[in-house]
Design an enzyme around this catalytic site. Structure first.
Site, PDB file in Angstrom:
ATOM      1  N   SER A  16      53.943  26.904   6.094  1.00 17.72           N
ATOM      2  CA  SER A  16      55.283  27.409   6.062  1.00 17.72           C
ATOM      3  C   SER A  16      56.573  26.592   6.283  1.00 17.72           C
ATOM      4  CB  SER A  16      55.466  28.516   7.143  1.00 17.72           C
ATOM      5  OG  SER A  16      56.627  28.886   7.511  1.00 17.72           O
TER       6      SER A  16
ATOM      7  N   ARG B  43      48.340  40.445 -43.331  1.00 19.22           N
ATOM      8  CA  ARG B  43      48.561  39.470 -42.133  1.00 19.22           C
ATOM      9  C   ARG B  43      49.744  40.467 -41.637  1.00 19.22           C
ATOM     10  NH1 ARG B  43      49.224  34.903 -44.923  1.00 19.22           N
ATOM     11  NH2 ARG B  43      46.896  35.171 -44.636  1.00 19.22           N
TER      12      ARG B  43
END
Lengths: 447, 447, 447, 447
Positions: free
Chosen positions: A274, A313
């Site tokens: 930490s 497409r």
């Protein structure tokens, strides 16, 4: 977003989906196309060598391609242009036959499939690694008893072996699914401008067959430019895999809580510290996996939603796949890599598990007593009686054994010895071991 | 995934969320923290200059930071380490006070807020650009009549002005929302290790006030490390904005269909060509916007789901935000940039709009006749009669006017002249113009 | 799915969105339309009474409407037909003017807005209830110290008051947002067939104004049939609210773990029992809230994705809203109701909180020592030293105080008394109380 | 939300997931459990008949169960209580053995699996229906040429047969996937309170085997209470299926546009009318399918996200499945039913297809000319030349054929006859027919 790559994408998949990897996928398609068309006598055999030689990603100016793609709407259009120019320098004749009869989507989709095949190889290796780690931990902790928890409350004893066997079982299923989907996923996309291969006249199917062979891909019955279920399927697979990984990470993180302290991720140099609290060891691997599990479902949803593409497409739906699928594969892959390592080095604290089993002074064994009394009283009446005894024990701060021994409705059926035996968590693990055995056998049989 | 950046992220937001931008956000926090703590006499004033001098992103080795972040679990831990080392070289005393009393999340969250503030500035400029483009097109096409379509079928005439005014109206609302959320979003995160600022003893609030002032951020009532509604709110805003953009792109793409041909995206050098079909002009801008609209909702969902974070700092949920929110902002920003350009250069074909209005031989005016007859027959009976006439006209390939003139049930109430006037699409646009006027007035009043 | 309604939808919102509620919403629109059109002299004043009289949901055959809707594609078409028939029986003349000039979407969207207005009233009442419960618990536990946890590890002490104040703070923000969005959300939809109100000729705007007044709704600048940002905004609000609720439920469920035992949901008759384990008390309220928090983000995503609607009325996108938004409102509302109750009756165990603070033998106070030493050694060196001491204490099973007292590098700066004071968790809560005061003041000032 | 059921859930799945269906699923589990335990001599054989007799959903008060479930947190707890009471009335001894050794989740999960098995049967029948309809339309329109469209622009000719064959191909893959997942999905969940079957002592596995046999379900290697990949897999399947259906619905809706007019959904009595526009025919079936396709991905995401469940029984994640999965199955099922019907009755307008092919005066054939010239000039130079000719034709409003004939660079290689042949769309469909044949053969071979 490279700064977070080593954190979230600690995986070989990242290389597969790098810009270079993406270009190479398409270039492998273009090279194979030239070979296939020469074999089918659609283009002159002489053209092949020059095209092949130019199909190397490092020859291209990625910045220029990226900028041209913004105007063209996809990467294949500028790539084919640049490739043709490259080939032209070496062999102007050959340059005529670059990308012959193909369309952008043929290169992009097939290139993606080639990348996915590499990614799957990477993922399979990591899957094997995680399974091996699990098998080892299961064998070592086959009889390590800990609290089973339901609704996040102590429920009954179980074994760490069985907990991990559940994950192994799921991974074996994921592996099975992966084998099944491979022939569907590793499929050539080759349809030309509108899916008919019209520009190749009557040679379309012959070229397609050659091309599939060249690339060792399935030749699908029809081109799949507009049918995206293959994409959706592999996305779903990555999503579900990540869910399974997330479940294990959730459990590890819960067992690592300072208040539980039954497990620890392996500590590493500079891992999990930490910035302000010197005593802390953060479950970094769990955080990575849980983060992936938080993100993967939405990426799957994107790809499922993108299936609704227009005609031959799609507009937007197809484009939405381009980053979402590689992102999903990399996050899943990163989670897998990190978790395999964490499981292999898992620190287990059996003595703390035992302490936690005893923490409720016998309450965790309430069901055992209920079942024993149930034979006489019926399940529901026994349940009510034991529930009353549990409340009494809790209120008085006494061990459940003492409270039970004091009640004649109980001792009428069960002696102090019976009760003592019934309240021993170590022996109340049912067929956990048999379940473990079943999974281990399957794992050893190769899934 | 840089290759697709110019395509999908053609926006100033991309620079804001670059790796350098991310580091600078955190470093701006660290520099301001030093100033604030010196002002509150928590650290010596002498320490400030050295710390400030080192808070420049270009001084850091991004590769090293990225690798350390993988072990540490976040970017701030290695950044603070490297920053402290930098400061130490110049001024060992000052190095003691780097990151004083803060925690990683303070730097990461506040840094993100600073980036978001820059991104919002970029987005606001593009929003203004799109609004200006819309206002111009609306003014120019205030009376350009085209087919209104519902359920993707011809419905009634409307005007291009009104169509675009709907989008402008929505954008003005988005702008309003943005103004409202700014003070909530542009808020300092500063809570120390667990949100109490305990390490600053009784000076916590004083430092926080100074710090908020330094950074010109709101000082929230409580630190928000575990309360992520600010993130969720801005995510929702980006998501809804993208939805509005997507809606316009959908409409443009539908009107650009070869079969409709009423609009065109502006053509540009090398923009929208096909790799195989020389006659095509692809709606690239629409594809980009629609792709963003396909992806944004899932990113919002990720961020909403990630709100369920544990205790004083989440495990996984917080991590899931780090890439998802910048990604969302960039995709939304890219779509906005591209669409602003497309709207500004939109090619409009009013003559084709007129042709399409006439294509159904009067059917599009059926409602007008129904309403005129409805006064006499009642709405529902008139509806049935005109429906019958429409079917008849279609079946016979005749103009609706002819069929109506032939029916005495109609001519009993309406003369041929009445009918002729009723069937003129150009004058059947109701209060479209009044609606337009309302929006334009609001736009001119600055939203 | 009624069987799970009382579990997941224990809220007044459920009635609002019942089938009857849905019909009544549309019927209220139809009645107000008749009044508005009579006021604008578009239809005869005599028609109003008969139409109004028929606009009562209980007069309709829901089964028939449901079946007709399947063919018609929406509910309004059959509803208008049935309504016209109803009116005709009483007053054939009036029947001519039912739904005059309106379209299905006008009735459906405005009906939905009317339902949402009722739902918001219900939600506001529950929000007030939850806020009151939070204020009470905060006041009572303003100084109740418990372990603050980050990354699911013990970090530093904090107070239960501050933990809950974070949620209260977020709820006050949600309330603020709700006030802001109301005028946007509670807006009339009235555009006729294609958004121009053409069927009302030049009376369209006048009718719209009357109608908005009748229904006390905002008159928007343009109809919003195709612009769904209002829907998206309220969806985002419900989603973020549910996230905030989920965060609190997650924390409660973590603190309720048998291994932590710091809190309990209120026990109730038959609440939270297990079918097999008599000793268990399941956090049912948390499960409900967490389930809602799991589901809400996806519903928001659905509604955001559905914004991309075609032209003047969408195909599929609009339809996707019909169930998703009511579902979201009901799940959020149900979670809110249940959590308000749970917070009001929360059982708090301060003595267990104290035990957990002490469980790590001083480690939780490591930061305090680091900061004290940091003044002398610099933050990073102090961090390293204390980290070493923490490891030592853990390895030796000793209290951190003892280990620190034994190290001259520490005692050179800090006396045993200093250390003893520094290691007292009760006084290491920084400015928690000041933060609490800020939120309480805002809450008392009415948000 | 019953009012919209016939619209969105026109499927046999709805009955399967009715409240009665849900209860019956759990009751089938309870009855089979009694039989299995009697067979394993765990409970007296005499108990079975009474338990079986009571296991009929119609015997239970659903309102009471629903209310009790709100307190209990799930449906199984009250159901077992009510069931025990029922059995007690008939046979107090038998009542002791109700739900013996099982836990709520065993009944709920296995009950769900039994419902899913029924739902899959329904879905398979509809899948077969849709496939049959597709095969028929493909055969009939095998050579019906229409415009192939990419990016929503005219691209090249294709055939309606091939368009539909793409969907058929995808459905055959979905069917294949369904066969593969069945043995994984149709699996018994039976683990007792914590997954060890401890309450059955050493008989756990024997009972489990009997139970799996009774219910004709797979006996999994380990209980899967915490491993939800089976749920995720079937959710992904439903999601991808819905995507495939949505794609076809999107195409149909695009082809149904008034401006395109190539297809129509079958008309039906009262189907697809507008409330205001008598001439309209709305694509209601497409709207239903597209709405499902909009909603399904988010439901899949919910179920994937819910996989991250805690320990031996999740809190919230498990609960999130209960409505989300049935909802997904019903929406997918409804879409399938409706689309099967729409495809079977599809109205096709080949003459309009031909008109649209000709609408661009030859431009759609540009690729054919390019390829013919490409052999001489190289693909890229030919592309440039034909692109120039296309622009010229468009600008001058002339047919491409005329413009080409006028250019010597073209006629140097291609005669007017060549060009005329090249510009005939009917013969430019490449290997469409061969692709169709491949799919039809697979379909006829039974997938």
């Amino acid at each position: 977003m490279k700064l977070l790559d080593p954190l979230f994408r600690a995986t070989g998949c990242q290389a597969v989906f790098s810009d270079t990897g993406t270009l190479q996928g398409m270039l492998d398609f273009e090279a194979a196309l030239a070979r296939a068309e020469a074999a089918a006598a659609v283009i002159p055999a002489e053209a092949v060598a020059a095209i092949e030689a130019a199909c190397r990603a490092e020859l291209f100016d990625q910045q220029a391609l990226a900028e041209d793609a913004a105007g063209a709407g996809n990467l294949a259009i500028p790539l084919v242009k640049h490739l043709t120019a490259q080939v032209k320098q070496a062999n102007p004749d050959a340059a005529r036959y670059v990308h012959w009869g193909a369309t952008s989507q043929d290169a992009i989709d097939t290139g993606l499939v080639l990348q996915l095949r590499q990614a799957v190889t990477v993922v399979e290796a990591d899957l094997a690694r995680l399974q091996t780690a699990l098998v080892e931990q299961i064998q070592q902790h086959r009889h390590t008893v800990l609290v089973g928890r339901t609704w996040m409350q102590h429920a009954l004893p179980t074994t760490l072996g069985l907990k991990l066997a559940g994950t192994l079982d799921a991974l074996l299923r994921h592996q099975e699914r992966l084998q099944e989907l491979k022939p569907r996923l590793f499929a050539l996309q080759f349809g030309g401008a509108a899916g008919t291969l019209a520009s190749l006249q009557d040679q379309g199917l012959a070229v397609a067959q050659q091309l599939a062979e060249q690339l060792q891909l399935t030749l699908p019955d029809t081109p799949w430019h507009g049918q995206r279920d293959r994409i959706a399927e592999v996305a779903g697979w990555f999503g579900a895999l990540t869910g399974t990984l997330g479940k294990l990470a959730r459990d590890i993180s819960l067992l690592m809580q300072t208040d539980v302290a039954e497990l620890n991720e392996p500590a590493g140099e500079g891992r999990g510290g930490s910035s302000t609290m010197p005593h802390k060891r953060n479950p970094v691997a769990c955080a990575i996996v849980l983060s992936a599990a938080q993100r993967a479902p939405a990426l799957v949803a994107t790809l499922l939603g993108a299936m609704v593409q227009e005609h031959e497409r799609g507009l937007g739906g197809w484009h939405a796949e381009w980053e979402a699928l590689p992102e999903l594969a990399q996050l899943a892959g990163g989670a897998l890599t990190v978790l395999a390592e964490a499981v292999a080095g898992l620190e287990v604290h059996p003595e703390q598990m035992r302490r936690n089993l005893d923490a409720t002074h016998g309450l965790i064994m309430a069901e055992a007593v209920t079942m024993a009394l149930g034979v006489q009283l019926g399940r529901l009446d026994a349940h009510k009686l034991v529930e009353e005894k549990c409340r009494q024990a809790q209120a008085a701060g006494r061990h459940l054994l003492q409270v039970l021994i004091d009640d004649e409705r109980v001792t009428f059926y069960l002696s102090a010895d019976d009760l003592s035996r019934l309240l021993d968590p170590i022996h109340y693990t049912g067929v956990a071991d048999a379940f473990i055995q079943r999974v281990l056998s399957r794992a050893q049989a190769g899934g």
